[in-house]
Design an enzyme around this catalytic site. Structure first.
Site, mmCIF file in Angstrom:
data_model
loop_
_atom_site.group_PDB
_atom_site.id
_atom_site.type_symbol
_atom_site.label_atom_id
_atom_site.label_comp_id
_atom_site.label_asym_id
_atom_site.label_seq_id
_atom_site.Cartn_x
_atom_site.Cartn_y
_atom_site.Cartn_z
ATOM 1 N N SER A 139 -19.978 -16.060 15.416
ATOM 2 C CA SER A 139 -20.351 -15.019 14.446
ATOM 3 C C SER A 139 -20.409 -13.677 15.170
ATOM 4 O O SER A 139 -20.677 -13.636 16.380
ATOM 5 C CB SER A 139 -21.735 -15.323 13.876
ATOM 6 O OG SER A 139 -22.222 -14.227 13.136
ATOM 7 N N TYR A 152 -30.747 -17.246 15.292
ATOM 8 C CA TYR A 152 -29.398 -17.447 14.740
ATOM 9 C C TYR A 152 -28.348 -16.779 15.638
ATOM 10 O O TYR A 152 -27.389 -17.415 16.084
ATOM 11 C CB TYR A 152 -29.295 -16.899 13.303
ATOM 12 C CG TYR A 152 -27.877 -17.029 12.780
ATOM 13 C CD1 TYR A 152 -27.317 -18.284 12.570
ATOM 14 C CD2 TYR A 152 -27.080 -15.897 12.539
ATOM 15 C CE1 TYR A 152 -26.005 -18.427 12.126
ATOM 16 C CE2 TYR A 152 -25.779 -16.030 12.097
ATOM 17 C CZ TYR A 152 -25.243 -17.299 11.894
ATOM 18 O OH TYR A 152 -23.938 -17.428 11.463
HETATM 19 P P1 NDP Z 1 -22.108 -22.606 3.870
HETATM 20 O O1 NDP Z 1 -23.598 -22.710 3.740
HETATM 21 O O2 NDP Z 1 -21.312 -22.338 2.656
HETATM 22 O O3 NDP Z 1 -21.539 -23.923 4.587
HETATM 23 C C1 NDP Z 1 -22.201 -24.488 5.680
HETATM 24 C C2 NDP Z 1 -21.672 -25.891 5.918
HETATM 25 O O4 NDP Z 1 -22.355 -26.442 7.051
HETATM 26 C C3 NDP Z 1 -21.927 -26.828 4.754
HETATM 27 O O5 NDP Z 1 -20.762 -27.582 4.511
HETATM 28 C C4 NDP Z 1 -23.047 -27.718 5.241
HETATM 29 O O6 NDP Z 1 -22.871 -29.023 4.709
HETATM 30 C C5 NDP Z 1 -22.799 -27.732 6.743
HETATM 31 N N1 NDP Z 1 -23.989 -28.094 7.499
HETATM 32 C C6 NDP Z 1 -25.147 -27.407 7.651
HETATM 33 N N2 NDP Z 1 -26.005 -28.095 8.406
HETATM 34 C C7 NDP Z 1 -25.381 -29.255 8.752
HETATM 35 C C8 NDP Z 1 -25.736 -30.380 9.527
HETATM 36 N N3 NDP Z 1 -26.941 -30.496 10.105
HETATM 37 N N4 NDP Z 1 -24.828 -31.379 9.678
HETATM 38 C C9 NDP Z 1 -23.621 -31.294 9.110
HETATM 39 N N5 NDP Z 1 -23.224 -30.262 8.356
HETATM 40 C C10 NDP Z 1 -24.100 -29.256 8.179
HETATM 41 O O7 NDP Z 1 -21.871 -21.467 4.954
HETATM 42 P P2 NDP Z 1 -20.539 -20.909 5.676
HETATM 43 O O8 NDP Z 1 -19.327 -21.594 5.218
HETATM 44 O O9 NDP Z 1 -20.613 -19.440 5.581
HETATM 45 O O10 NDP Z 1 -20.883 -21.315 7.168
HETATM 46 C C11 NDP Z 1 -19.999 -22.020 8.012
HETATM 47 C C12 NDP Z 1 -20.194 -21.540 9.433
HETATM 48 O O11 NDP Z 1 -19.834 -20.165 9.493
HETATM 49 C C13 NDP Z 1 -21.608 -21.625 9.963
HETATM 50 O O12 NDP Z 1 -21.559 -22.053 11.308
HETATM 51 C C14 NDP Z 1 -22.104 -20.174 9.885
HETATM 52 O O13 NDP Z 1 -23.100 -19.893 10.823
HETATM 53 C C15 NDP Z 1 -20.825 -19.436 10.187
HETATM 54 N N6 NDP Z 1 -20.727 -18.044 9.786
HETATM 55 C C16 NDP Z 1 -20.883 -17.664 8.477
HETATM 56 C C17 NDP Z 1 -20.714 -16.336 8.127
HETATM 57 C C18 NDP Z 1 -20.907 -15.846 6.727
HETATM 58 O O14 NDP Z 1 -21.113 -14.628 6.553
HETATM 59 N N7 NDP Z 1 -20.814 -16.680 5.725
HETATM 60 C C19 NDP Z 1 -20.310 -15.338 9.122
HETATM 61 C C20 NDP Z 1 -20.195 -15.837 10.466
HETATM 62 C C21 NDP Z 1 -20.369 -17.147 10.757
HETATM 63 P P3 NDP Z 1 -24.025 -30.002 4.215
HETATM 64 O O15 NDP Z 1 -25.166 -29.153 3.727
HETATM 65 O O16 NDP Z 1 -23.377 -30.824 3.131
HETATM 66 O O17 NDP Z 1 -24.354 -30.803 5.415
HETATM 67 C C1 8X3 Z 2 -23.136 -14.483 9.622
HETATM 68 C C2 8X3 Z 2 -22.837 -13.030 9.675
HETATM 69 O O1 8X3 Z 2 -23.877 -10.726 9.629
HETATM 70 O O2 8X3 Z 2 -25.065 -12.492 8.456
HETATM 71 O O3 8X3 Z 2 -22.987 -15.069 10.871
HETATM 72 O O4 8X3 Z 2 -25.056 -12.422 10.854
HETATM 73 S S1 8X3 Z 2 -24.282 -12.147 9.653
#
Ligand code: NDP
Ligand code: 8X3
Length: 252
Positions: A139, A152
């Site tokens: 991120s 985070y």
């Molecule tokens: P979502 O919440 O839409 O998706 C997160 C996914 O992670 C879900 O499929 C969830 O599945 C899974 N997950 C969470 N905890 C667990 C666990 N303990 N075991 C297995 N699966 C898990 O968020 P995003 O798609 O945005 O996030 C995906 C990644 O991208 C993350 O690592 C996040 O930190 C990162 N990210 C997101 C950004 C954003 O702005 N959206 C920006 C930068 C990075 P389930 O609950 O079914 O287990």
């Molecule tokens: C998610 C992006 O800007 O919320 O990793 O930290 S931000």
């Protein structure tokens, strides 16, 4: 048959979009996450395009991770792309107001979960060798500090350095490693971070143009399908309408 793509956190957001993107190109998929009903729905949706194996999995459970990998059906055992995407942010409040359990959950998922899955799949990735890829979802928060990011952002800094260090150790194996570091993208991320506050999520993404999950899935697909002699070390990607936070000053 092509090598498989193993995606963690395929039930929502980036992981869900990546499942669609790789299915379109016919890659066999191993899709994991904790919400089984979503995995089943996704398997149903994608099975006209490709072979899909699903496994309910909490990445923070090291024994469960190894079991899922050990019990992969024969046709899904050659994993050539690992997308370490499962992760979350919790507690947008200042550090001094956060419950310790929320910090532990982020470390257990974003750090320990990511290393659990990597460790279990390294033998397969190394066996595939040239052209294999590990895409770790970091991120912008791993590099740029802001209020409320505390653990985070620190977990995503780990993802960056672990990716670089892993790349050093994998020199000579052909396996590529990338830290894919997005900024603001509209998924269920903020809903999870705020423990279900839909209004907060709508306010964050409203009135601007955040990235979509499909935007990030396209990056994943590009990185994984580059010619085998190329490694993208890090991709930092933001919406045009987002820049870094400014300096903050406390005044009397
Ligand atoms: P979502 O919440 O839409 O998706 C997160 C996914 O992670 C879900 O499929 C969830 O599945 C899974 N997950 C969470 N905890 C667990 C666990 N303990 N075991 C297995 N699966 C898990 O968020 P995003 O798609 O945005 O996030 C995906 C990644 O991208 C993350 O690592 C996040 O930190 C990162 N990210 C997101 C950004 C954003 O702005 N959206 C920006 C930068 C990075 P389930 O609950 O079914 O287990
Ligand atoms: C998610 C992006 O800007 O919320 O990793 O930290 S931000």
């Amino acid at each position: 048959m092509s090598n498989c793509v193993f995606i963690t956190g395929a039930t929502s957001g980036f992981g869900h979009a990546a499942a669609h993107r790789f299915a379109e190109a016919g890659f066999p998929l191993v899709l994991t996450g904790r919400r089984r009903e979503r995995l089943e729905a996704l398997q149903k949706e994608l099975s006209a395009q490709t072979q899909v194996h699903i496994a309910e999995l909490d990445v923070s459970d090291e024994t469960a991770v190894q079991k899922v990998v050990d019990e992969l059906p024969q046709e899904f055992r050659r994993v050539g792309t690992l997308i370490n995407n499962a992760g979350l942010a919790l507690a947008p409040e200042p550090a001094q107001q956060v419950e310790l359990g929320d910090w532990h959950t982020m470390i257990d998922t974003n750090v320990k979960g990511l290393v659990n899955v990597t460790h279990a799949l390294l033998p397969s990735l190394i066996e595939v060798g040239a052209g294999a890829s590990i895409i770790n979802v970091g991120s912008t928060a791993g590099q740029w500090p802001y209020q409320g990011s505390h653990v985070y952002g620190a977990t995503k800094a780990f993802v960056q350095q672990f990716s670089y260090n892993l790349r050093c150790d994998l020199l000579g194996t052909g396996v590529r490693v990338t830290d894919l570091a997005p900024g603001m993208a509209e998924t269920e991320f903020t809903l999870v971070r705020t423990k279900g506050d839909q209004a907060a999520s709508d306010a964050l993404y409203g009135g601007t143009t955040p990235m979509s999950a499909a935007d990030i899935a396209e990056q994943m697909f590009y990185i994984a399908t580059l010619p085998a002699h190329l490694n993208i070390n890090r991709v930092e990607i933001q919406p045009v309408r987002q820049v870094w936070a400014g300096m903050k000053v406390h005044r009397d």
